[in-house]
Design an enzyme around this catalytic site. Structure first.
Site, PDB file in Angstrom:
ATOM      1  CG  MET A   1      -1.754   1.295   1.310  1.00  0.00           C
ATOM      2  SD  MET A   1      -2.588   1.537   2.985  1.00  0.00           S
ATOM      3  CE  MET A   1      -4.074   0.515   2.517  1.00  0.00           C
ATOM      4  CD1 TRP A   2       2.836   4.792  -4.185  1.00  0.00           C
ATOM      5  CD2 TRP A   2       2.632   2.561  -3.902  1.00  0.00           C
ATOM      6  NE1 TRP A   2       3.809   4.185  -5.142  1.00  0.00           N
ATOM      7  CE2 TRP A   2       3.722   2.885  -4.939  1.00  0.00           C
ATOM      8  CE3 TRP A   2       2.291   1.181  -3.648  1.00  0.00           C
ATOM      9  CZ2 TRP A   2       4.300   1.982  -5.781  1.00  0.00           C
ATOM     10  CZ3 TRP A   2       3.082   0.353  -4.359  1.00  0.00           C
ATOM     11  CH2 TRP A   2       3.889   0.552  -5.253  1.00  0.00           C
TER      12      TRP A   2
ATOM     13  CB  THR B   1       2.465   0.318   4.829  1.00  0.00           C
ATOM     14  OG1 THR B   1       1.714  -0.679   5.081  1.00  0.00           O
ATOM     15  CG2 THR B   1       1.746   1.690   4.538  1.00  0.00           C
ATOM     16  CE  LYS B   2       6.531   4.811  -2.723  1.00  0.00           C
ATOM     17  NZ  LYS B   2       5.977   5.465  -3.881  1.00  0.00           N
ATOM     18  CB  ILE B   3       5.017   5.790   5.201  1.00  0.00           C
ATOM     19  CG1 ILE B   3       6.437   5.316   5.695  1.00  0.00           C
ATOM     20  CG2 ILE B   3       3.860   5.103   5.560  1.00  0.00           C
ATOM     21  CD1 ILE B   3       6.463   5.415   7.190  1.00  0.00           C
TER      22      ILE B   3
END
Lengths: 275, 275, 275, 275, 275
Positions: free
Chosen positions: D143-144, D176-178
């Site tokens: 998830m972006w 998860t991309k943060i």
């Protein structure tokens, strides 16, 4: 309207539908005068009265209580409805699928249609799906036809109520529930334009026995096939008594006066018995 | 409500639901006081306490952690929820399908319904789909019934909470989670109009042990079937202790005073042991 | 447009469609001058006239009455329509599925398209589904092409009506129903750009026999394939007489004068006979 | 998050995702500094570098180029994305179905979620469908997580980024991309609340090698599992060199200094060889 | 873009698409200068010219006329389109399903995408469905990529057109139709960023033969693979002559001058013959 499709919810082509969706549409405030009416068992018991040809409730009440009453009550599945906390243009959530209603034993579906609402188009399309699914399950179709919404100044004018009545015929109901338009002439117009769809008058707010029975008598004379009633029955201490009276007017072609006579003599006997 | 459908998430007809969806609904800020509570393992461990009849989490937590706890925890799949970064009218995304929840081993679904929101109609229809799919999988149905949105000034007034309670019954929940309306009378009204749906009180913000247990005692006396609690348990250093107390009040008909006694004597024993 | 797909609702490539959806679109007010026209049986009887190649009604009327007329009337299923109580941008609810219409015996579908409405995109996509489903059931497709809505100042200008006509061709109708654009030249333009789609003129409000027949004569000379008519027929005391006249103009290449002659001599004979 | 579901796009539990969706999200303007980067072959070639554990592209690029690289590149299907010509509240079109992505050989899906956008609810529900379909195809889920939209003043505050991280866990991502929240402490908070979901830092705008590697080193020390990078790699004349350095920091636990040493010695050798 | 998927609508990797959706998009007004062009047969006849690699029309025209031309014309199914009576943000109704188009014999689909419109997200998702369905039917995919809508001041700037071109590649088109951006350099940029997607220039409004052919020559030199043309062909008295010229420039690598020479000598021969 399919010939005979309404027979499950009528008797001799007349209908007395007891409606009990007030907990959803109005909330518990509707039960305050007669607190026992908050208990679904109380009202399911009332629905076993011979005069009641169908009992209209939502999914939750049907799931929880109908299994105990399936031999004595005819279930009319009121598919849509919304709380009155909602502030938008008149709309009604479809809370129950026809398939589920059929599985639970419903003989007919009930569906609210708000002609003139900004949501009319969507509601008509939801009605289409429900109506066609009902046909697939050989269920009757009752439309609550209540014009309401932006631009509708007086939703009980004679022409609005006649339009409401006609919409039931045009869209495929077997029975259309309309508000009483205030006069015998207006009621007759509404019945005249309904083709062979049956028209039932909606009971409305609670009133006196005499006033209520006289209105029903007038509606029947004007061509109506019966009544859909809620608060006028379950907000009384003795709902059975009023149902006795309504049975006279709706199924026995009696006048309101005659019905009141039956009711009081029954009451007298009941008084005697209970003494 | 289907007879017995709630049995998987109740014990002797009472429920203590531990809810842990705060990471989604409020964000990590809710874990700051007790940082360990950010770790799902910590809270899953708490959920193995005998008093907890069901553990309510979202899909991500269930996927990642439930496989290690499936023998000791009863999974209540909280299907919808939304971050509080969202500024619109109250709404809740359906983040989890019933089919997926059933595959992961959930025994019941949890679903939030915001009566009075401009999204009420849509949410009710999403609830319909989830509720009927749950029935197909023999799962229980718990509704978080929280009136909220445009036009609702005070969403904990007695009549609003009673309405919230009734909506659970009308729409087909087995258990309805409502906010505590502030008094025993108001709670009783809410329980009275719920028919045979079970009412659980929501735990709300963190408070003292005594105050919390007394409120629960009052709710149980007023007719509630239990509690759904989150922060009041996992924001404590010793959640087990409070669960011991809640077990007394909810399942053993004890008073708050009696429960506090049990808690302190257990603490004494624990102190002794650890010395 | 599929070659021959319209043959069920044409005769010698000409069409006289009797439309009776006024109870839905306008309400019972349209029946006031000739109250008998509120009774669907009256109008179904009119539809048995040899000149009528198809009878356009909605689902409710078809369900209730068509079974008694299926040998004498060709059913054109008018799938969409909305009450005029609705105040929004022009739109039309799809009240009837093609599958259901086919089951009831419809030979073709009718569908309203409001070019220029804010709902044009959605209506075009609904038309797509209906048109393609109709092809699957070997049914003809008639489009009511009525530009209407925000930004359309004059929806009967020559270019708007020609556009309406072309839309029927572009989107896949077999027959396109357009308003009469006011002159022979404008009508010819509309017919010229329709390719091999057939154009039928819409009857509009009630007018005198002569004026009406002359307009039809003009339209036919300009390239139209016929007429779709409602009020101009059923709002007359003797609809059959006018249908006799229309039959001359549409199918027998007669002038309005010749048709009026046929009508009056028939009337004389009828008078003689009834004396 | 399913145990091991991310293994296809990680190496030793670390990830270096090369992202190349800039042509869709920003347009060709992003390729101007290094025009060769407009050619997908150039960037697909870069993605064959051993350090790259997955290559994130949209459907069009995957269809056209992946067949030539399927032995050397791991495909991460970036399902949604929208041009920056669009002026509305943050939203992202779902341009690719999971089924199609699986057919083309993708090992995982990538999905953007804008917490706080007015479209958050809809995006979360689209994510639900994609996530569950990915599970059916045994694909990983990345998830972006980019909070953005009405009411979000500073979308890189520590609490917003921690919330973004938690949303990935709550909604069912494996990775998860943060965005980098600006400090080691804030990054650690974000990693702490992610449970056993892996956190990868987003590369952001182009910066110097040293600054970039030092930020990655800090993120890894704070608990991140790697990096998702685009412009910082393909907007360089020698992307391979930087990937060599990133490999040291991400997979070999080296410092930025050590990595720069490796890069310069490799460059020296390359210089020697090419002389 | 799938290797070879465009081959049905190209010849030697070049394309000359004749588009004839003006009756839907602009209305009959587009046919006024050459009234015969309103007749689909006239334009279908033009489409049989050897230079035309595909003929783009909507469902209605394909249904009605393509069966007579299926041996001589390659059908490109233009799936979406809307009348210009519509006043809203740029949008386009999907008037034709891929399944239906495949049944009618289409070799490829055409789809309009308005980047920057408030409807971009929805249109991209409709494109996704159409593109993936086209792949299931082994059909080519042509995108009409026309940035347009709120916030787009100049939709033919070099960067906007390059973005339009890139969107075709990113979203999965085989061929992308873009507007001519006004210069050879801008056209080359658009072609450079298209990867191995083919770029065809849109014909635009009618202009002189020389000007038109010179623009096409410039576009081809800049990397375009051909032309999609409508009015510039069918709004001429002799469309065949211009197609002869375009064939030289597009397929034979001739200059506009050379092509004009071919055209005039052909005309001379034709004049001689007809004398």
């Amino acid at each position: 309207m399919i010939s005979g499709a309404d027979s499950a919810v009528t008797r001799s082509d007349k209908a007395l539908i007891l409606a009990y969706d007030h907990g959803l549409e109005h909330g518990p405030i509707d039960f305050e005068d007669v607190p026992a009416s908050a208990d679904p068992e109380t009202v399911f018991d009332v629905a076993t009265h011979d005069a009641v040809t169908a009992f209209a409730v939502g999914k939750g009440l049907a799931e929880a209580y109908y299994p105990s009453y399936e031999d004595d009550v005819t279930l009319l599945a009121k598919l849509n409805g919304t709380s009155n906390m909602w502030m938008g243009e008149p709309d009604s959530a479809v809370n129950w699928s026809v398939e589920n209603a059929a599985d639970l034993g419903a003989e007919a579906i009930g569906f609210t249609h708000y002609g003139g609402s900004n949501n009319e188009v969507e509601m008509a399309e939801e009605f289409r799906d429900a109506q066609e699914a009902a046909r697939d399950h050989d269920m009757g179709v009752v439309m609550w036809s209540y014009p309401r919404g932006q631009g509708l100044k007086n939703d009980t004018s004679a022409s609005t109520i006649a339009y409401a009545s006609r919409l039931g015929l045009e869209l495929g109901a077997d029975i259309t529930k309309i508000k009483y338009p205030g006069s015998a002439d207006a009621m007759q117009w509404a019945c005249d334009v309904a083709g062979n769809t049956k028209i039932v008058m909606s009971g409305g707010s609670k009133t006196s026995d005499r006033e209520f029975l006289e209105t029903v008598e007038t509606a029947m004379s004007a061509g109506a096939s019966g009544l859909a009633v809620g608060r006028n029955v379950f907000q009384r201490e003795n709902p059975t008594e009023l149902l006795d009276g309504l049975e006279q007017v709706i199924f026995e072609d009696k006048t309101a006066d005659e019905a009141l006579g039956v009711m009081s003599s029954a009451e007298s006997r009941a008084d005697t018995t209970s003494d």
